[in-house]
Design an enzyme around this catalytic site. Sequence first.
Site, PDB file in Angstrom:
ATOM      1  N   LYS A  64       0.819  -1.219   0.000  1.00 33.48           N
ATOM      2  CA  LYS A  64       0.000   0.000   0.000  1.00 33.48           C
ATOM      3  C   LYS A  64       0.855   1.273   0.000  1.00 33.48           C
ATOM      4  CE  LYS A  64      -4.225  -1.806   2.139  1.00 33.48           C
ATOM      5  NZ  LYS A  64      -5.258  -1.572   3.155  1.00 33.48           N
ATOM      6  N   GLY A 129       0.103   0.651  12.320  1.00 36.07           N
ATOM      7  CA  GLY A 129       0.332   0.137  10.968  1.00 36.07           C
ATOM      8  C   GLY A 129      -0.368   0.972   9.915  1.00 36.07           C
TER       9      GLY A 129
END
Length: 246
Positions: A64, A129
């Site tokens: 990502k 995260g």
Amino acid sequence: MQKYGLIGYPLGHSFSKNYFNQKFESENIDATYLNFEIPNIKDLKTVLKDNPELNGLNVTIPYKEQVIPYLDDLDEDARLIGAVNVIKFTKGIFGKKLKGYNSDIIGFKRSIEPLLNETHRKALILGTGGASKAVFQGLRQLGVGATLVSRKPKEHCITYEEITPKTMQQYTVIVNTTPLGMYPNINACPDIPYDLLTPDHLLYDLLYNPDETLFMKKGKEKGAVVKNGLEMLLLQAFAAWEIWQK
């Protein structure tokens, strides 16, 4: 035929592939959705070269953030979050242009917003995260100030040991972005003072397997409103389709 897909590693059971192929079949859309399990982000170039008819991609762990240098442009949310989970392909003068979006923030906002009330002004985000960044920006856009909680001391975070009774009183929204409590480790949960929870608290868990995590169960025992991440997962998929079609 339109072609869409998912890049990540490893992929294993893919929600996206099943969801989109079922959608295409039920709505008679001439399209297919494939998994591209790539061991290195550099392999994205091969995926693009071998699949010139691609219309869009989803991006999952661990790419990502790593995918960003491969894109031509970023949506404002994706830029703020620093993570992309949707890529839209458009035609440019010199071939295809790739623009990155983040539909996680859209799914999260649409899912949590109906649960928020005037007592929900501050939030604790458990975990630091990739998902925590989308949650942080989403809450901010909804007018809720957020603080991240980390196991180890980090800049702009507090640790679990630093959560005091006063913190629990002020921070009435608690979002779990960690994998603690996910199947098969269903007897685990983040280490917060659950005894200080009240009916004014809202506990939101990004996990959805099991339906009710231990984190949620402990919140419910204290009268808190609880919700899992299944709706967010579905809403971010809806949002990805909207992005590809607009």
